[in-house]
Design a protein around this motif. Structure first.
Motif, PDB file in Angstrom:
ATOM      1  N   MET A 157       2.253  32.135 -33.804  1.00 31.81           N
ATOM      2  CA  MET A 157       2.725  33.355 -33.152  1.00 31.81           C
ATOM      3  C   MET A 157       4.205  33.255 -32.795  1.00 31.81           C
ATOM      4  N   GLU A 158       4.628  32.127 -32.319  1.00 34.91           N
ATOM      5  CA  GLU A 158       6.020  31.969 -31.920  1.00 34.91           C
ATOM      6  C   GLU A 158       6.979  31.987 -33.116  1.00 34.91           C
ATOM      7  N   ASP A 159       6.440  31.850 -34.325  1.00 35.23           N
ATOM      8  CA  ASP A 159       7.259  31.875 -35.532  1.00 35.23           C
ATOM      9  C   ASP A 159       7.109  33.190 -36.296  1.00 35.23           C
ATOM     10  N   ALA A 160       6.489  34.188 -35.666  1.00 38.99           N
ATOM     11  CA  ALA A 160       6.216  35.448 -36.357  1.00 38.99           C
ATOM     12  C   ALA A 160       7.480  36.138 -36.836  1.00 38.99           C
ATOM     13  N   LEU A 161       8.530  36.108 -36.031  1.00 35.14           N
ATOM     14  CA  LEU A 161       9.773  36.763 -36.435  1.00 35.14           C
ATOM     15  C   LEU A 161      10.410  36.034 -37.616  1.00 35.14           C
ATOM     16  N   GLU A 162      10.221  34.731 -37.699  1.00 33.83           N
ATOM     17  CA  GLU A 162      10.716  33.979 -38.848  1.00 33.83           C
ATOM     18  C   GLU A 162       9.963  34.408 -40.112  1.00 33.83           C
ATOM     19  N   ALA A 163       8.690  34.736 -39.965  1.00 40.02           N
ATOM     20  CA  ALA A 163       7.924  35.231 -41.113  1.00 40.02           C
ATOM     21  C   ALA A 163       8.539  36.510 -41.645  1.00 40.02           C
ATOM     22  N   TYR A 164       8.937  37.414 -40.755  1.00 40.98           N
ATOM     23  CA  TYR A 164       9.560  38.667 -41.190  1.00 40.98           C
ATOM     24  C   TYR A 164      10.958  38.414 -41.767  1.00 40.98           C
ATOM     25  N   ARG A 165      11.678  37.454 -41.200  1.00 36.18           N
ATOM     26  CA  ARG A 165      13.002  37.135 -41.744  1.00 36.18           C
ATOM     27  C   ARG A 165      12.875  36.621 -43.173  1.00 36.18           C
ATOM     28  N   LYS A 166      11.913  35.718 -43.395  1.00 34.00           N
ATOM     29  CA  LYS A 166      11.699  35.162 -44.730  1.00 34.00           C
ATOM     30  C   LYS A 166      11.196  36.229 -45.700  1.00 34.00           C
ATOM     31  N   LEU A 167      10.383  37.153 -45.190  1.00 36.19           N
ATOM     32  CA  LEU A 167       9.892  38.249 -46.024  1.00 36.19           C
ATOM     33  C   LEU A 167      11.062  39.109 -46.505  1.00 36.19           C
ATOM     34  N   GLU A 168      11.955  39.464 -45.580  1.00 37.03           N
ATOM     35  CA  GLU A 168      13.138  40.259 -45.937  1.00 37.03           C
ATOM     36  C   GLU A 168      14.024  39.532 -46.943  1.00 37.03           C
ATOM     37  N   ALA A 169      14.152  38.231 -46.780  1.00 33.77           N
ATOM     38  CA  ALA A 169      15.064  37.446 -47.607  1.00 33.77           C
ATOM     39  C   ALA A 169      14.455  37.045 -48.949  1.00 33.77           C
ATOM     40  N   GLY A 170      13.178  37.350 -49.159  1.00 35.59           N
ATOM     41  CA  GLY A 170      12.522  36.978 -50.405  1.00 35.59           C
ATOM     42  C   GLY A 170      12.261  35.495 -50.530  1.00 35.59           C
ATOM     43  N   GLU A 171      12.055  34.823 -49.388  1.00 33.17           N
ATOM     44  CA  GLU A 171      11.909  33.371 -49.385  1.00 33.17           C
ATOM     45  C   GLU A 171      10.454  32.906 -49.310  1.00 33.17           C
ATOM     46  N   LEU A 172       9.505  33.833 -49.337  1.00 32.39           N
ATOM     47  CA  LEU A 172       8.097  33.462 -49.213  1.00 32.39           C
ATOM     48  C   LEU A 172       7.499  33.176 -50.586  1.00 32.39           C
ATOM     49  N   SER A 173       6.670  32.155 -50.672  1.00 35.55           N
ATOM     50  CA  SER A 173       5.971  31.857 -51.917  1.00 35.55           C
ATOM     51  C   SER A 173       4.589  32.497 -51.942  1.00 35.55           C
ATOM     52  N   GLY A 174       4.079  32.874 -50.784  1.00 40.88           N
ATOM     53  CA  GLY A 174       2.786  33.543 -50.680  1.00 40.88           C
ATOM     54  C   GLY A 174       2.863  34.617 -49.614  1.00 40.88           C
ATOM     55  N   ARG A 175       1.734  35.180 -49.258  1.00 46.22           N
ATOM     56  CA  ARG A 175       1.700  36.202 -48.222  1.00 46.22           C
ATOM     57  C   ARG A 175       1.817  35.528 -46.857  1.00 46.22           C
ATOM     58  N   ALA A 176       2.740  35.979 -46.028  1.00 44.74           N
ATOM     59  CA  ALA A 176       2.895  35.413 -44.684  1.00 44.74           C
ATOM     60  C   ALA A 176       1.746  35.885 -43.803  1.00 44.74           C
ATOM     61  N   VAL A 177       1.057  34.952 -43.170  1.00 47.69           N
ATOM     62  CA  VAL A 177      -0.032  35.273 -42.246  1.00 47.69           C
ATOM     63  C   VAL A 177       0.271  34.630 -40.895  1.00 47.69           C
ATOM     64  N   VAL A 178       0.382  35.472 -39.883  1.00 47.78           N
ATOM     65  CA  VAL A 178       0.610  34.986 -38.525  1.00 47.78           C
ATOM     66  C   VAL A 178      -0.747  34.725 -37.879  1.00 47.78           C
ATOM     67  N   VAL A 179      -0.888  33.517 -37.321  1.00 48.45           N
ATOM     68  CA  VAL A 179      -2.131  33.110 -36.674  1.00 48.45           C
ATOM     69  C   VAL A 179      -1.857  32.950 -35.190  1.00 48.45           C
ATOM     70  N   PRO A 180      -2.164  33.988 -34.400  1.00 47.69           N
ATOM     71  CA  PRO A 180      -1.740  34.000 -32.991  1.00 47.69           C
ATOM     72  C   PRO A 180      -2.272  32.850 -32.147  1.00 47.69           C
ATOM     73  N   HIS A 181      -3.454  32.339 -32.486  1.00 48.21           N
ATOM     74  CA  HIS A 181      -4.037  31.304 -31.656  1.00 48.21           C
ATOM     75  C   HIS A 181      -3.865  29.907 -32.241  1.00 48.21           C
ATOM     76  N   LEU A 182      -2.925  29.792 -33.178  1.00 41.92           N
ATOM     77  CA  LEU A 182      -2.555  28.492 -33.731  1.00 41.92           C
ATOM     78  C   LEU A 182      -1.528  27.854 -32.815  1.00 41.92           C
ATOM     79  N   ALA A 183      -1.715  26.575 -32.516  1.00 41.59           N
ATOM     80  CA  ALA A 183      -0.774  25.866 -31.647  1.00 41.59           C
ATOM     81  C   ALA A 183       0.586  25.805 -32.330  1.00 41.59           C
ATOM     82  N   HIS A 184       1.650  26.060 -31.574  1.00 38.85           N
ATOM     83  CA  HIS A 184       3.004  26.048 -32.125  1.00 38.85           C
ATOM     84  C   HIS A 184       3.441  24.616 -32.432  1.00 38.85           C
TER      85      HIS A 184
END
Length: 350
Positions: A323-350
């Motif tokens: 969850m704390e890295d969710a904004l980084e997921a969107y940044r990578k999505l915008e930049a075309g840096e993802l190799s797969g679909r970004a999935v945010v897992v809110p209850h995953l330990a940071h």
């Protein structure tokens, strides 16, 4: 609870604390297992503004329209749902009583213009949060299947599945060819669906080498981008052209590419919402060849997507974020840096 909130047009979302929601009558509170980040989210906060966006998309609300989770609390009148069970969320929310909604086709709701929102995460609080409230009708059981990897299937699985299902008559029989243009999250799943549901030879094309490598692993023949792209596709088909094509980009060049390799009595479905235009001509279009589009899919379709997922016919490529890295997921999505679909897992330990 922590949530990714779209607060203003032309503004990157924020990660903030908001109140945990409470389910109303006919609703269920889900503890979010996974929430997929989609290019549609980026379009909402980056491209739209008051003058160009549907009024239902106006901020502010929690993003995330690809969601899965476990039933945590039932609203008044909800029966038949066991607490703790895992579900995939059908995102679109229509009026519930028009002809389209009666078919589970909320995306084509006749009263969409009067609805206060379009879907969970599109005008109504979505799943980029620790908890989400959704109508009980929109929950599709996952059983013991992994809900985290399943999350993107509510769009990245459902959307290509609906387009392909509509095109199955064009691919029935031997010697058929299907073309997938654009091998992002939806295109990769499309290759898997086509391989599982048809005997067609699947041709896939993209500008990224790693995307084509993954498509080949799922059974596709790949053609790289370039000036002879159309000629290579036609060569694979023996010069006849493809029987069904699916454009998951939707810009003018990709629509033109697909259109140039269609066979007689074929079907081209533009799925990508990039706003590309195409000039049709009677003298250059194959006879009885259809050019159409689709948007998302039906609740019934999503049940069938889940069945394929549980049977191992669909395996989404995902990249997990806390969850704390969710904004980084969107940044990578915008930049075309993802190799797969970004999935945010809110209850995953940071």
């Amino acid at each position: 609870m922590r949530a990714v909130v779209f607060e203003a047009w032309k503004t990157f979302p924020t990660l903030k604390d908001i109140d945990k929601p409470t389910p109303g009558p006919g609703e269920v509170l889900l503890k979010v297992a996974g929430a997929g980040a989609c290019h549609s989210d980026v379009a909402v906060y980056k491209d739209f503004e008051t003058a160009t966006a549907p009024p239902q998309l106006a901020p502010s609300y929690v993003l995330g329209h690809e969601n899965s989770g476990w039933a945590e609390e039932l609203g008044e009148g909800v029966e038949g749902i066991a607490l703790g069970d895992a579900f995939l969320v059908y995102g679109p929310i229509g009026c519930g009583h028009c002809v389209a909604c009666s078919r589970g086709e909320d995306t084509y709701c006749a009263n969409a213009a009067t609805m206060p929102y379009l879907a969970s995460g599109l005008g109504r609080d979505g799943g980029m949060a620790e908890y989400i409230v959704v109508p009980a009708r929109n929950l599709v059981p996952l059983g013991d299947a992994d809900p985290i990897k399943a999350a993107p299937l509510s769009d990245a699985g459902l959307t290509p599945y609906h387009a392909i299902k509509n095109s199955l008559p064009n691919l029935a029989g031997g010697g058929k060819f299907a073309l997938v243009v654009g091998l992002g999250g939806l295109g990769q799943v499309a290759v898997q669906i086509l391989t599982a549901l048809t005997g067609a030879t699947v041709i896939a094309t993209d500008s990224k080498a790693d995307a084509m490598t993954r498509a080949r692993a799922h059974g596709a023949i790949t053609v790289e981008s370039g000036p002879d792209q159309a000629a290579k596709i036609r060569e694979i088909t023996g010069g006849r052209g493809v029987d069904a094509a699916f454009d998951f980009v939707g810009i003018a060049p990709t629509i033109a590419l697909a259109s140039s390799v269609m066979a007689t009595k074929s079907r081209l479905t533009v799925v990508g919402i990039a706003g590309g235009k195409y000039e049709w001509s009677f003298f250059t279009s194959p006879y009885e060849s259809t050019l159409t589009n689709t948007y998302w899919g039906t609740i019934e379709d999503l049940y069938e997507v889940v069945a394929m997922y549980k049977a191992g016919q669909i395996t989404p490529d995902v990249e997990i974020f806390a969850m704390e890295d969710a904004l980084e997921a969107y940044r990578k999505l915008e930049a075309g840096e993802l190799s797969g679909r970004a999935v945010v897992v809110p209850h995953l330990a940071h």
